[in-house]
Write an enzyme that holds these catalytic residues in place. Structure first.
Site, PDB file in Angstrom:
ATOM      1  N   SER A  50       0.880  -1.171   0.000  1.00  0.00           N
ATOM      2  CA  SER A  50       0.000   0.000   0.000  1.00  0.00           C
ATOM      3  C   SER A  50       0.909   1.210   0.000  1.00  0.00           C
ATOM      4  CB  SER A  50      -0.863   0.019   1.266  1.00  0.00           C
ATOM      5  OG  SER A  50      -1.432   1.299   1.472  1.00  0.00           O
ATOM      6  N   TYR A  92      -1.238  -0.751  10.368  1.00  0.00           N
ATOM      7  CA  TYR A  92      -1.447  -1.034   8.938  1.00  0.00           C
ATOM      8  C   TYR A  92      -0.191  -0.677   8.136  1.00  0.00           C
ATOM      9  CZ  TYR A  92      -3.633  -0.937   4.299  1.00  0.00           C
ATOM     10  OH  TYR A  92      -3.939  -1.168   2.973  1.00  0.00           O
ATOM     11  N   ALA A  97       2.891  -0.498   9.219  1.00  0.00           N
ATOM     12  CA  ALA A  97       3.966  -1.455   9.530  1.00  0.00           C
ATOM     13  C   ALA A  97       3.741  -2.768   8.785  1.00  0.00           C
ATOM     14  CB  ALA A  97       4.022  -1.701  11.035  1.00  0.00           C
ATOM     15  N   SER A  98       2.472  -3.206   8.735  1.00  0.00           N
ATOM     16  CA  SER A  98       2.183  -4.492   8.078  1.00  0.00           C
ATOM     17  C   SER A  98       2.453  -4.411   6.582  1.00  0.00           C
ATOM     18  CB  SER A  98       0.733  -4.914   8.338  1.00  0.00           C
ATOM     19  OG  SER A  98      -0.185  -4.109   7.615  1.00  0.00           O
ATOM     20  N   LYS A  99       2.169  -3.251   5.983  1.00  0.00           N
ATOM     21  CA  LYS A  99       2.384  -3.098   4.537  1.00  0.00           C
ATOM     22  C   LYS A  99       3.860  -2.836   4.234  1.00  0.00           C
ATOM     23  CE  LYS A  99      -1.766  -3.941   3.119  1.00  0.00           C
ATOM     24  NZ  LYS A  99      -2.067  -5.078   2.242  1.00  0.00           N
TER      25      LYS A  99
HETATM   26  N1  LIG Z   1      -8.953  -0.032  -0.871  1.00  0.00           N
HETATM   27  C1  LIG Z   1      -7.882   0.769  -0.864  1.00  0.00           C
HETATM   28  O1  LIG Z   1      -7.969   1.999  -0.998  1.00  0.00           O
HETATM   29  C2  LIG Z   1      -6.501   0.129  -0.733  1.00  0.00           C
HETATM   30  C3  LIG Z   1      -5.363   0.965  -0.805  1.00  0.00           C
HETATM   31  C4  LIG Z   1      -4.101   0.385  -0.684  1.00  0.00           C
HETATM   32  C5  LIG Z   1      -3.981  -0.996  -0.496  1.00  0.00           C
HETATM   33  N2  LIG Z   1      -5.099  -1.762  -0.419  1.00  0.00           N
HETATM   34  C6  LIG Z   1      -4.915  -3.202  -0.208  1.00  0.00           C
HETATM   35  O2  LIG Z   1      -5.577  -3.900  -1.245  1.00  0.00           O
HETATM   36  C7  LIG Z   1      -6.024  -5.173  -0.769  1.00  0.00           C
HETATM   37  C8  LIG Z   1      -7.506  -5.345  -1.088  1.00  0.00           C
HETATM   38  O3  LIG Z   1      -8.230  -4.288  -0.440  1.00  0.00           O
HETATM   39  P1  LIG Z   1      -9.806  -4.042  -0.652  1.00  0.00           P
HETATM   40  O4  LIG Z   1     -10.022  -2.577  -0.627  1.00  0.00           O
HETATM   41  O5  LIG Z   1     -10.301  -4.833  -1.799  1.00  0.00           O
HETATM   42  O6  LIG Z   1     -10.336  -4.650   0.747  1.00  0.00           O
HETATM   43  P2  LIG Z   1     -11.575  -5.604   1.062  1.00  0.00           P
HETATM   44  O7  LIG Z   1     -11.739  -5.550   2.537  1.00  0.00           O
HETATM   45  O8  LIG Z   1     -12.741  -5.290   0.199  1.00  0.00           O
HETATM   46  O9  LIG Z   1     -11.017  -7.045   0.630  1.00  0.00           O
HETATM   47  C9  LIG Z   1     -10.071  -7.730   1.402  1.00  0.00           C
HETATM   48  C10 LIG Z   1     -10.341  -9.218   1.285  1.00  0.00           C
HETATM   49  O10 LIG Z   1      -9.410  -9.899   2.147  1.00  0.00           O
HETATM   50  C11 LIG Z   1     -10.112 -10.903   2.848  1.00  0.00           C
HETATM   51  N3  LIG Z   1      -9.487 -11.218   4.125  1.00  0.00           N
HETATM   52  C12 LIG Z   1      -9.358 -10.395   5.210  1.00  0.00           C
HETATM   53  N4  LIG Z   1      -8.827 -11.059   6.231  1.00  0.00           N
HETATM   54  C13 LIG Z   1      -8.595 -12.330   5.806  1.00  0.00           C
HETATM   55  C14 LIG Z   1      -8.065 -13.501   6.421  1.00  0.00           C
HETATM   56  N5  LIG Z   1      -7.702 -13.513   7.719  1.00  0.00           N
HETATM   57  N6  LIG Z   1      -7.958 -14.632   5.681  1.00  0.00           N
HETATM   58  C15 LIG Z   1      -8.365 -14.654   4.393  1.00  0.00           C
HETATM   59  N7  LIG Z   1      -8.897 -13.581   3.764  1.00  0.00           N
HETATM   60  C16 LIG Z   1      -9.004 -12.435   4.465  1.00  0.00           C
HETATM   61  C17 LIG Z   1     -11.502 -10.282   3.078  1.00  0.00           C
HETATM   62  O11 LIG Z   1     -12.460 -11.250   3.425  1.00  0.00           O
HETATM   63  C18 LIG Z   1     -11.749  -9.594   1.747  1.00  0.00           C
HETATM   64  O12 LIG Z   1     -12.374 -10.462   0.834  1.00  0.00           O
HETATM   65  C19 LIG Z   1      -5.709  -5.192   0.737  1.00  0.00           C
HETATM   66  O13 LIG Z   1      -4.511  -5.912   0.956  1.00  0.00           O
HETATM   67  C20 LIG Z   1      -5.532  -3.729   1.074  1.00  0.00           C
HETATM   68  O14 LIG Z   1      -4.704  -3.534   2.202  1.00  0.00           O
HETATM   69  C21 LIG Z   1      -6.339  -1.231  -0.536  1.00  0.00           C
END
Ligand SMILES: NC(=O)c1ccc[n+]([C@@H]2O[C@H](COP(=O)([O-])OP(=O)(O)OC[C@H]3O[C@@H](n4cnc5c(N)ncnc54)[C@H](O)[C@@H]3O)[C@@H](O)[C@H]2O)c1
Length: 254
Positions: free
Chosen positions: A143, A159, A161-163
């Site tokens: 991210s 968050y 730190a994890s990313k």
């Molecule tokens: N949405 C944003 O603006 C954004 C920005 C930067 C990075 N991201 C990253 O993109 C990725 C997708 O984000 P999104 O917006 O689609 O989020 P979202 O919450 O819609 O989707 C995340 C998915 O991960 C699954 N998940 C969560 N915990 C889990 C676990 N313990 N085991 C298995 N599956 C699990 C959820 O069930 C969900 O289907 C994430 O890694 C997020 O950090 C998103």
């Protein structure tokens, strides 16, 4: 350039909804057989039903924070779908909280999925399926929060730190697994126009988009196209890289 994955097996974590779902859709439309791994059983069933109309798609319910369940799930995918060529790790917990308010439980929850789960999923897939065949491509989700500091109200130390860990796991994996012909890259999205953000108040949306050079948030499809490029043979000389997809926001320090 027409990116295709015909005859390939791809695992997409977090593919039951959001950006991961769009990645799974793009992969199946590009010819891959897709295994979707997610914790949300209902969303998973719905995603498999919808995407199953386009190609071979199976769902695997797994909590990625339960490390002991990861390797058996990967074995099951191999038995049912074949050896794994591509791993896309979109699963993640989005969290926002000021540093003085984060609890130990919240810290562990975010790190266990976004960092520990990402590593052990890579380890299981490479050990079982990619290293023995000397081939494979992995795309992790970092991210923008994992590569620079975030201002309030977007700040979130756990968050970030994890990313940041996802960034380093990507670079380390690229170095250690290169000798097996395995590439490891990541995307680092800025703000993405999620379902939730589509209903955001206009003022909030204006504040979020105004400083971005391209003046808007990314569409999930624009993240998925970067992911699929990195996963494909079109990126055959690219490894250990973090592709920032943010409309130029990071360039001007948004
Ligand atoms: N949405 C944003 O603006 C954004 C920005 C930067 C990075 N991201 C990253 O993109 C990725 C997708 O984000 P999104 O917006 O689609 O989020 P979202 O919450 O819609 O989707 C995340 C998915 O991960 C699954 N998940 C969560 N915990 C889990 C676990 N313990 N085991 C298995 N599956 C699990 C959820 O069930 C969900 O289907 C994430 O890694 C997020 O950090 C998103």
């Amino acid at each position: 350039m027409d990116i295709r994955f015909d005859g390939k097996v791809a695992v997409v974590t977090g593919g039951a909804r959001g950006i991961g779902y769009v990645c799974a859709q793009t992969m199946v439309e590009s010819g891959a057989k897709v295994a979707i791994v997610d914790i949300l059983a209902d969303n998973l069933a719905e995603a498999v039903k919808k995407l199953g109309q386009k190609g071979e798609v199976k769902g695997y319910c797994l909590d990625l924070s339960k490390v002991g369940d990861i390797a058996p799930t990967v074995s099951k995918i191999r038995e049912e779908m074949g050896e794994i060529d591509v791993l896309i790790q979109a699963a993640g917990i989005l969290a926002g909280a000021p540093a003085d308010k984060i609890t130990e439980a919240e810290w562990d929850k975010v790190m266990n999925v976004n960092s520990k789960g990402v590593f052990f999923m890579m380890q299981a897939v490479t050990n079982q399926s990619m290293i023995p065949r000397n081939t494979g491509s992995i795309v992790n989700f970092a991210s923008i929060a994992g590569v620079r500091g975030m201002k309030e109200p977007m700040c979130s130390a756990h968050y970030s730190a994890s990313k940041g860990a996802a960034v380093q796991l990507t670079k380390q994996g690229a170095v250690e697994w290169a000798k097996y012909g395995i590439r490891v890259n990541a995307v680092a999205p800025g703000g993405v126009l999620s379902e939730g953000m589509k209903n955001a108040p206009p003022e909030m949306m204006k504040n979020a988009t105004e400083p971005i050079p391209l003046k808007r948030l990314s569409k999930p499809e624009e993240i998925a196209s970067g992911v699929c490029f990195l996963a494909s043979e079109a990126a055959s000389m690219i490894t250990g890289q973090i592709l920032i997809i943010d409309g130029g926001g990071s360039v001007v320090g948004v």
